[in-house]
Design a protein around this motif. Sequence first.
Motif, PDB file in Angstrom:
ATOM      1  N   ALA A 123      44.397  50.045  35.632  1.00 28.60           N
ATOM      2  CA  ALA A 123      44.250  50.772  36.676  1.00 28.60           C
ATOM      3  C   ALA A 123      43.658  49.689  37.846  1.00 28.60           C
ATOM      4  CB  ALA A 123      43.356  52.054  36.608  1.00 28.60           C
ATOM      5  N   ARG A 124      42.785  49.197  37.449  1.00 33.91           N
ATOM      6  CA  ARG A 124      42.216  48.176  38.558  1.00 33.91           C
ATOM      7  C   ARG A 124      43.066  47.081  38.718  1.00 33.91           C
ATOM      8  NH1 ARG A 124      38.092  44.275  38.606  1.00 33.91           N
ATOM      9  NH2 ARG A 124      36.978  44.667  40.236  1.00 33.91           N
ATOM     10  N   TYR A 125      43.907  46.385  37.586  1.00 32.26           N
ATOM     11  CA  TYR A 125      45.165  45.350  38.010  1.00 32.26           C
ATOM     12  C   TYR A 125      46.086  45.930  38.699  1.00 32.26           C
ATOM     13  CZ  TYR A 125      44.325  41.317  34.375  1.00 32.26           C
ATOM     14  OH  TYR A 125      43.944  40.197  33.950  1.00 32.26           O
ATOM     15  N   ASP A 126      46.574  47.312  38.429  1.00 36.23           N
ATOM     16  CA  ASP A 126      47.693  47.970  39.197  1.00 36.23           C
ATOM     17  C   ASP A 126      47.352  47.958  40.653  1.00 36.23           C
ATOM     18  OD1 ASP A 126      49.013  48.300  36.893  1.00 36.23           O
ATOM     19  OD2 ASP A 126      48.736  50.685  36.922  1.00 36.23           O
ATOM     20  N   GLN A 127      46.060  48.172  41.241  1.00 34.64           N
ATOM     21  CA  GLN A 127      45.594  48.342  42.297  1.00 34.64           C
ATOM     22  C   GLN A 127      45.514  47.016  43.050  1.00 34.64           C
ATOM     23  OE1 GLN A 127      41.643  50.126  42.651  1.00 34.64           O
ATOM     24  NE2 GLN A 127      41.787  49.851  44.926  1.00 34.64           N
ATOM     25  N   LEU A 128      44.720  46.127  42.377  1.00 39.63           N
ATOM     26  CA  LEU A 128      44.547  44.803  42.949  1.00 39.63           C
ATOM     27  C   LEU A 128      45.818  43.867  43.173  1.00 39.63           C
ATOM     28  CD1 LEU A 128      41.350  43.892  40.976  1.00 39.63           C
ATOM     29  CD2 LEU A 128      41.464  44.600  43.550  1.00 39.63           C
ATOM     30  N   LEU A 129      46.810  44.289  42.346  1.00 34.08           N
ATOM     31  CA  LEU A 129      48.017  43.371  42.477  1.00 34.08           C
ATOM     32  C   LEU A 129      49.030  43.927  43.196  1.00 34.08           C
ATOM     33  CD1 LEU A 129      48.097  42.379  38.602  1.00 34.08           C
ATOM     34  CD2 LEU A 129      47.430  40.850  40.499  1.00 34.08           C
ATOM     35  N   ALA A 130      48.801  45.169  43.713  1.00 30.21           N
ATOM     36  CA  ALA A 130      49.857  46.123  44.428  1.00 30.21           C
ATOM     37  C   ALA A 130      50.593  45.384  45.422  1.00 30.21           C
ATOM     38  CB  ALA A 130      49.158  47.411  45.100  1.00 30.21           C
ATOM     39  N   MET A 176      36.231  42.214  28.681  1.00 35.17           N
ATOM     40  CA  MET A 176      36.684  41.770  29.843  1.00 35.17           C
ATOM     41  C   MET A 176      35.710  42.175  31.133  1.00 35.17           C
ATOM     42  SD  MET A 176      40.295  40.315  31.406  1.00 35.17           S
ATOM     43  CE  MET A 176      40.602  41.317  32.744  1.00 35.17           C
ATOM     44  N   THR A 177      34.970  41.208  31.851  1.00 33.96           N
ATOM     45  CA  THR A 177      34.223  41.795  33.013  1.00 33.96           C
ATOM     46  C   THR A 177      35.079  42.090  34.273  1.00 33.96           C
ATOM     47  OG1 THR A 177      33.611  39.638  33.656  1.00 33.96           O
ATOM     48  CG2 THR A 177      32.345  40.774  31.992  1.00 33.96           C
ATOM     49  N   TYR A 178      34.754  42.728  35.193  1.00 31.42           N
ATOM     50  CA  TYR A 178      35.204  42.831  36.336  1.00 31.42           C
ATOM     51  C   TYR A 178      35.252  41.354  37.062  1.00 31.42           C
ATOM     52  CZ  TYR A 178      35.435  48.050  36.416  1.00 31.42           C
ATOM     53  OH  TYR A 178      35.388  49.402  35.864  1.00 31.42           O
ATOM     54  N   ALA A 179      34.150  40.931  37.114  1.00 29.17           N
ATOM     55  CA  ALA A 179      34.188  39.371  37.479  1.00 29.17           C
ATOM     56  C   ALA A 179      35.378  38.388  36.961  1.00 29.17           C
ATOM     57  CB  ALA A 179      32.905  38.643  37.398  1.00 29.17           C
ATOM     58  N   GLN A 180      35.494  38.651  35.665  1.00 26.96           N
ATOM     59  CA  GLN A 180      36.536  37.817  35.152  1.00 26.96           C
ATOM     60  C   GLN A 180      37.922  38.219  35.611  1.00 26.96           C
ATOM     61  OE1 GLN A 180      35.543  38.449  30.941  1.00 26.96           O
ATOM     62  NE2 GLN A 180      35.477  36.205  30.667  1.00 26.96           N
ATOM     63  N   GLN A 181      38.236  39.763  35.792  1.00 22.16           N
ATOM     64  CA  GLN A 181      39.200  40.007  36.299  1.00 22.16           C
ATOM     65  C   GLN A 181      39.499  39.759  37.624  1.00 22.16           C
ATOM     66  OE1 GLN A 181      39.984  44.343  36.236  1.00 22.16           O
ATOM     67  NE2 GLN A 181      41.994  44.417  35.688  1.00 22.16           N
ATOM     68  N   ASP A 182      38.602  39.741  38.714  1.00 25.30           N
ATOM     69  CA  ASP A 182      38.637  39.160  39.911  1.00 25.30           C
ATOM     70  C   ASP A 182      39.061  37.859  40.104  1.00 25.30           C
ATOM     71  OD1 ASP A 182      37.879  41.760  40.943  1.00 25.30           O
ATOM     72  OD2 ASP A 182      35.934  41.366  41.011  1.00 25.30           O
ATOM     73  N   HIS A 183      38.626  37.076  39.172  1.00 26.16           N
ATOM     74  CA  HIS A 183      38.860  35.678  38.997  1.00 26.16           C
ATOM     75  C   HIS A 183      40.274  35.457  38.895  1.00 26.16           C
ATOM     76  CE1 HIS A 183      39.006  31.325  38.520  1.00 26.16           C
ATOM     77  NE2 HIS A 183      39.502  31.740  37.328  1.00 26.16           N
ATOM     78  N   ILE A 184      41.019  36.347  37.720  1.00 30.61           N
ATOM     79  CA  ILE A 184      42.627  36.176  37.462  1.00 30.61           C
ATOM     80  C   ILE A 184      43.250  36.765  38.550  1.00 30.61           C
ATOM     81  CG2 ILE A 184      44.112  37.267  35.957  1.00 30.61           C
ATOM     82  CD1 ILE A 184      41.732  37.628  34.008  1.00 30.61           C
ATOM     83  N   VAL A 185      42.805  37.844  39.262  1.00 27.33           N
ATOM     84  CA  VAL A 185      43.638  38.329  40.459  1.00 27.33           C
ATOM     85  C   VAL A 185      43.556  37.467  41.701  1.00 27.33           C
ATOM     86  CG1 VAL A 185      43.710  39.941  42.349  1.00 27.33           C
ATOM     87  CG2 VAL A 185      43.327  40.710  40.014  1.00 27.33           C
ATOM     88  N   ASP A 186      42.432  36.726  41.969  1.00 23.55           N
ATOM     89  CA  ASP A 186      42.399  35.712  42.917  1.00 23.55           C
ATOM     90  C   ASP A 186      43.160  34.445  42.677  1.00 23.55           C
ATOM     91  OD1 ASP A 186      40.649  37.284  44.329  1.00 23.55           O
ATOM     92  OD2 ASP A 186      38.741  36.246  43.566  1.00 23.55           O
ATOM     93  N   SER A 187      43.191  34.197  41.237  1.00 18.91           N
ATOM     94  CA  SER A 187      44.109  33.008  41.080  1.00 18.91           C
ATOM     95  C   SER A 187      45.422  33.364  41.085  1.00 18.91           C
ATOM     96  CB  SER A 187      43.880  32.638  39.532  1.00 18.91           C
ATOM     97  OG  SER A 187      42.577  32.491  39.378  1.00 18.91           O
ATOM     98  N   ILE A 188      45.831  34.561  40.939  1.00 18.61           N
ATOM     99  CA  ILE A 188      47.311  34.853  41.209  1.00 18.61           C
ATOM    100  C   ILE A 188      47.669  34.753  42.683  1.00 18.61           C
ATOM    101  CG2 ILE A 188      49.227  36.597  41.033  1.00 18.61           C
ATOM    102  CD1 ILE A 188      47.672  37.869  38.302  1.00 18.61           C
ATOM    103  N   LYS A 189      46.893  35.341  43.578  1.00  8.98           N
ATOM    104  CA  LYS A 189      46.760  35.661  44.760  1.00  8.98           C
ATOM    105  C   LYS A 189      47.005  34.217  45.563  1.00  8.98           C
ATOM    106  CE  LYS A 189      45.280  40.179  45.883  1.00  8.98           C
ATOM    107  NZ  LYS A 189      44.196  41.052  46.182  1.00  8.98           N
ATOM    108  N   ALA A 190      46.332  33.144  44.916  1.00  5.76           N
ATOM    109  CA  ALA A 190      46.164  31.938  45.516  1.00  5.76           C
ATOM    110  C   ALA A 190      47.551  31.283  45.443  1.00  5.76           C
ATOM    111  CB  ALA A 190      45.372  30.982  44.957  1.00  5.76           C
ATOM    112  N   VAL A 191      48.545  31.849  44.148  1.00  2.22           N
ATOM    113  CA  VAL A 191      49.701  30.913  44.051  1.00  2.22           C
ATOM    114  C   VAL A 191      50.670  31.665  45.337  1.00  2.22           C
ATOM    115  CG1 VAL A 191      51.558  30.624  42.610  1.00  2.22           C
ATOM    116  CG2 VAL A 191      49.385  30.739  41.635  1.00  2.22           C
ATOM    117  N   PHE A 192      50.741  32.772  45.452  1.00  2.00           N
ATOM    118  CA  PHE A 192      51.646  33.392  46.428  1.00  2.00           C
ATOM    119  C   PHE A 192      51.127  33.318  47.760  1.00  2.00           C
ATOM    120  CE2 PHE A 192      52.279  35.645  42.313  1.00  2.00           C
ATOM    121  CZ  PHE A 192      53.901  35.540  42.407  1.00  2.00           C
TER     122      PHE A 192
END
Length: 383
Positions: A271-278, A367-383
Amino acid sequence: MIPYGRQEISEEDIEAVVSVLRSNFLTQGSVVPSFERSVAGFCGANHAVAVNSATSALHLSCLALGVGKGDIVWTAANTFVASANCALYCGASVDFVDIDLCDLNMSIAALESKLEIARKANKLPKLVIPVHFSGFSCDMAELSRLSEKFGFRVLEDASHAIGGSYRDKLIGSCVYSDAAVFSFHPVKIITSGEGGMVLTNSKDLYGTINLLRSHGVTRSRCDDSSDCNPWEYWQEELGFNYRMTDIQAALGLSQLSRIHGFISRRRDLVARYDQLLAELPINKPSIAHLSNSAWHLYPITIDPKNTDISRSKLYEHMQNSGVGVNVHYKPVYLHPFFKRLGFSRGLCPNAEFYYENTLSLPIFSSMTYAQQDHIVDSIKAVF
Ligand SMILES: *Cc1c(COP(=O)(O)O)cnc(C)c1O
């Protein structure tokens, strides 16, 4: 590096394993049967047989379903190689059904039209192995309808899917299939180190799989035999040593007691991925019918029409950012071994398109939220 999947081991898990190590039986004791009863009870199936891997479970299930030389077995193109190898071990031939790009499972429409063609050519499969990709169930009622219409058996490769459900039944209840197989490899939902299990409601299948797991040997024949000595055992079939140890079963049993927590944590992360990657130009898993995924994987796809960032660019960037993304799966028939059997590109266009554009993001219960935030930030950095 954040891995794409990993086990979550508690002090209770460690205690459970240690207590078997201190006991009299490391294998063929009481813990394997206890693990089997617990998983069968959890899923609502009548019987369960624990073995040393899901690959062994698939192999024994194929044998027990009578798959042999001259038979044809179909599975989904988008799966791990073991879903197809099990049929080859039995001397059968395999073929692959394309996937539906919504749920990434075997497409019922593609299956039905392939069956129509096969019937005309007199080449219908004896067995179809649907794979509940990422933990989301195939449309089993539809599959069961086709199995009656075309006369094939159904074996679920539920390696990703323990804890998921289809309509209001847990995967593994085998309401729409002959048998279902789970994997307890450490990246899967629960682990026993290595391990697998077959679930079935058929007493006959259960009996055969149970026999084949341990050399095809039985001790319980004394009622109809004159050579009935207490030391006697009889090899009835050509079996294997595919047994699970009690050490592994103790870990599996302990993990099973926490499965609800594991699944709800995975759902929470999804649910958190869905929201953060929307906002990003990527496609996320979408759910087509009334089922609940166990969320073994969180696969995203990049739509080449919406962005010029390629999958390999994203893959490389994520790896460099310490994120262990992965790709699930190369269509089985594109592996060199299967190409040598005569398969070639173009067989399953959806599975090939998907393979070219997908990436599995890390997801695991610890997996922690901090790890998930790092993953999401890394994806956003590419786009
Ligand atoms: C992991 C997996 C298997 C094999 O499981 P093992 O327990 O490692 O033998 C089979 N099929 C699928 C779809 C899998 O993901």
